[in-house]
Design a protein around this motif. Structure first.
Motif, PDB file in Angstrom:
ATOM      1  N   LYS A 120     -33.438  11.886 -44.487  1.00  0.00           N
ATOM      2  CA  LYS A 120     -32.101  12.112 -45.009  1.00  0.00           C
ATOM      3  C   LYS A 120     -32.219  12.718 -46.402  1.00  0.00           C
ATOM      4  O   LYS A 120     -32.985  12.204 -47.236  1.00  0.00           O
ATOM      5  N   GLN A 121     -31.460  13.797 -46.646  1.00  0.00           N
ATOM      6  CA  GLN A 121     -31.418  14.399 -47.986  1.00  0.00           C
ATOM      7  C   GLN A 121     -30.009  14.202 -48.547  1.00  0.00           C
ATOM      8  O   GLN A 121     -29.040  14.708 -47.985  1.00  0.00           O
ATOM      9  N   ASP A 122     -29.945  13.478 -49.662  1.00  0.00           N
ATOM     10  CA  ASP A 122     -28.637  13.185 -50.225  1.00  0.00           C
ATOM     11  C   ASP A 122     -28.117  14.333 -51.086  1.00  0.00           C
ATOM     12  O   ASP A 122     -28.753  15.391 -51.182  1.00  0.00           O
ATOM     13  N   PHE A 182     -32.417  14.472 -52.932  1.00  0.00           N
ATOM     14  CA  PHE A 182     -33.515  13.535 -52.745  1.00  0.00           C
ATOM     15  C   PHE A 182     -33.755  13.308 -51.255  1.00  0.00           C
ATOM     16  O   PHE A 182     -32.813  13.046 -50.508  1.00  0.00           O
ATOM     17  N   LEU A 183     -35.019  13.389 -50.849  1.00  0.00           N
ATOM     18  CA  LEU A 183     -35.394  13.251 -49.439  1.00  0.00           C
ATOM     19  C   LEU A 183     -36.072  11.921 -49.200  1.00  0.00           C
ATOM     20  O   LEU A 183     -37.013  11.555 -49.903  1.00  0.00           O
ATOM     21  N   LYS A 184     -35.618  11.220 -48.159  1.00  0.00           N
ATOM     22  CA  LYS A 184     -36.218   9.929 -47.861  1.00  0.00           C
ATOM     23  C   LYS A 184     -36.381   9.777 -46.363  1.00  0.00           C
ATOM     24  O   LYS A 184     -35.502  10.160 -45.587  1.00  0.00           O
ATOM     25  N   PHE A 214     -32.878  15.938 -41.711  1.00  0.00           N
ATOM     26  CA  PHE A 214     -33.980  16.799 -41.282  1.00  0.00           C
ATOM     27  C   PHE A 214     -34.858  16.067 -40.290  1.00  0.00           C
ATOM     28  O   PHE A 214     -35.237  14.909 -40.497  1.00  0.00           O
ATOM     29  N   CYS A 215     -35.203  16.777 -39.243  1.00  0.00           N
ATOM     30  CA  CYS A 215     -36.193  16.314 -38.289  1.00  0.00           C
ATOM     31  C   CYS A 215     -37.525  16.966 -38.653  1.00  0.00           C
ATOM     32  O   CYS A 215     -37.547  18.092 -39.188  1.00  0.00           O
ATOM     33  N   ALA A 216     -38.625  16.277 -38.411  1.00  0.00           N
ATOM     34  CA  ALA A 216     -39.947  16.850 -38.673  1.00  0.00           C
ATOM     35  C   ALA A 216     -40.910  16.409 -37.590  1.00  0.00           C
ATOM     36  O   ALA A 216     -40.707  15.381 -36.920  1.00  0.00           O
ATOM     37  N   SER A 217     -41.965  17.189 -37.442  1.00  0.00           N
ATOM     38  CA  SER A 217     -43.001  16.919 -36.455  1.00  0.00           C
ATOM     39  C   SER A 217     -44.341  16.995 -37.178  1.00  0.00           C
ATOM     40  O   SER A 217     -44.527  17.870 -38.034  1.00  0.00           O
ATOM     41  N   GLY A 252     -32.458  21.489 -40.476  1.00  0.00           N
ATOM     42  CA  GLY A 252     -31.508  20.534 -41.040  1.00  0.00           C
ATOM     43  C   GLY A 252     -30.165  20.561 -40.334  1.00  0.00           C
ATOM     44  O   GLY A 252     -29.749  21.581 -39.767  1.00  0.00           O
ATOM     45  N   THR A 253     -29.499  19.412 -40.366  1.00  0.00           N
ATOM     46  CA  THR A 253     -28.125  19.279 -39.873  1.00  0.00           C
ATOM     47  C   THR A 253     -27.287  18.754 -41.024  1.00  0.00           C
ATOM     48  O   THR A 253     -27.552  17.674 -41.545  1.00  0.00           O
ATOM     49  N   ARG A 254     -26.303  19.556 -41.409  1.00  0.00           N
ATOM     50  CA  ARG A 254     -25.440  19.168 -42.532  1.00  0.00           C
ATOM     51  C   ARG A 254     -24.260  18.390 -41.978  1.00  0.00           C
ATOM     52  O   ARG A 254     -23.415  18.943 -41.281  1.00  0.00           O
ATOM     53  N   LEU A 255     -24.221  17.091 -42.288  1.00  0.00           N
ATOM     54  CA  LEU A 255     -23.168  16.200 -41.797  1.00  0.00           C
ATOM     55  C   LEU A 255     -22.173  15.922 -42.909  1.00  0.00           C
ATOM     56  O   LEU A 255     -22.539  15.516 -44.003  1.00  0.00           O
ATOM     57  N   LEU A 256     -20.898  16.142 -42.604  1.00  0.00           N
ATOM     58  CA  LEU A 256     -19.827  15.836 -43.552  1.00  0.00           C
ATOM     59  C   LEU A 256     -18.856  14.873 -42.878  1.00  0.00           C
ATOM     60  O   LEU A 256     -18.293  15.191 -41.828  1.00  0.00           O
ATOM     61  N   VAL A 257     -18.699  13.715 -43.487  1.00  0.00           N
ATOM     62  CA  VAL A 257     -17.790  12.699 -42.959  1.00  0.00           C
ATOM     63  C   VAL A 257     -16.539  12.667 -43.831  1.00  0.00           C
ATOM     64  O   VAL A 257     -16.635  12.479 -45.052  1.00  0.00           O
ATOM     65  N   LEU A 258     -15.390  12.877 -43.216  1.00  0.00           N
ATOM     66  CA  LEU A 258     -14.129  12.955 -43.971  1.00  0.00           C
ATOM     67  C   LEU A 258     -13.341  11.655 -43.853  1.00  0.00           C
ATOM     68  O   LEU A 258     -13.461  10.929 -42.865  1.00  0.00           O
TER      69      LEU A 258
END
Lengths: 117, 110
Positions: B36-38, B42-44, B90-93, B104-110
């Motif tokens: 997850k990138q906030d 920052f990536l965690k 982000f998914c990684a292999s 990456g998938t940009r998710l926006l929650v309204l």
């Protein structure tokens, strides 16, 4: 425990001048270290990696990094910046859990590189 | 050929909804990850699967449930979405010491 610290959150250079992005690491064993680049609204691309072979590592797009154990550093450099180098750069250490038997990446906070004409 | 692909690229949804993000890799790797990138970049790490088995779960709320139908796929399902879930995922292999990331998938929650 493994960690990385990127010493600058923002770096600004002029096109054609050298780039230096600083990274210090902490590791209880010989680390694997990476630099990734993220262009705006894009994914993460591997620039280069150090995995206990040559201490001077060459990557893509003219970047290189030097592993210095005595200084616990892995700074990223490029002799001459291009406008296309403007991006976010992440220093990363690979952490291995001997008890869990797994490997994970620990990211630094990132350095935003701006390149001015 | 795209090595690690994710769908969708963008996801806009209302609070309380359930959504899924899919990831596929064609690199033949055994191990896959979700990060997850906030908003501060920052990536965690969130999860990791090795050959369909969960090996890392970094204290992520149980509203997040990864699923690996086979070693080439690692999907992320999120229940009861909250505003704080807005981020880039982000998914990684992993091959050897190196991880290869999806777009990456940009998710926006309204």
């Amino acid at each position: 425990a493994q960690s990385v610290t990127q010493l600058d959150s923002h770096v600004s250079v002029s096109e054609g001048t050298p780039v230096l992005l600083r990274c210090n690491y902490s590791s209880s064993y010989s680390p694997s270290l990476f630099w990734y680049v993220q262009h705006p609204n894009k994914g993460l691309q591997l620039l280069l990696k150090y995995t206990s072979a040559a201490t001077l590592v060459k990557g893509i797009n003219g970047f290189e990094a030097e592993f210095k154990k005595s200084e616990t550093s892995f700074h990223l450099t490029k002799p001459s910046a291009h406008m296309s180098d403007a991006a976010e750069y992440f220093c990363v250490v690979s952490a291995y859990s001997f008890s869990g038997g797994y490997n994970k990446l620990i990211f630094g906070a990132g350095t935003r590189l701006a390149v001015h004409p | 050929d795209t090595a690690v692909s994710q769908t969708p690229k963008y996801l806009v949804t209302q609070m309380g909804n359930d959504k899924s993000i899919k990831c596929e890799q064609n690199l033949g790797h055994d191990t896959m990850y979700w990060y997850k990138q906030d908003s501060k970049k920052f990536l965690k790490i969130m999860f990791s699967y090795n050959n369909k088995e969960l090996i890392i779960n970094e204290t992520v709320p149980n509203r997040f449930s990864p699923k690996s139908p086979d070693k080439a796929h690692l999907n992320l399902h999120i229940n009861s979405l909250e505003l704080g879930d807005s981020a880039v995922y982000f998914c990684a292999s992993r091959g050897g010491e190196t991880q290869y990331f999806g777009p990456g998938t940009r998710l926006l929650v309204l």
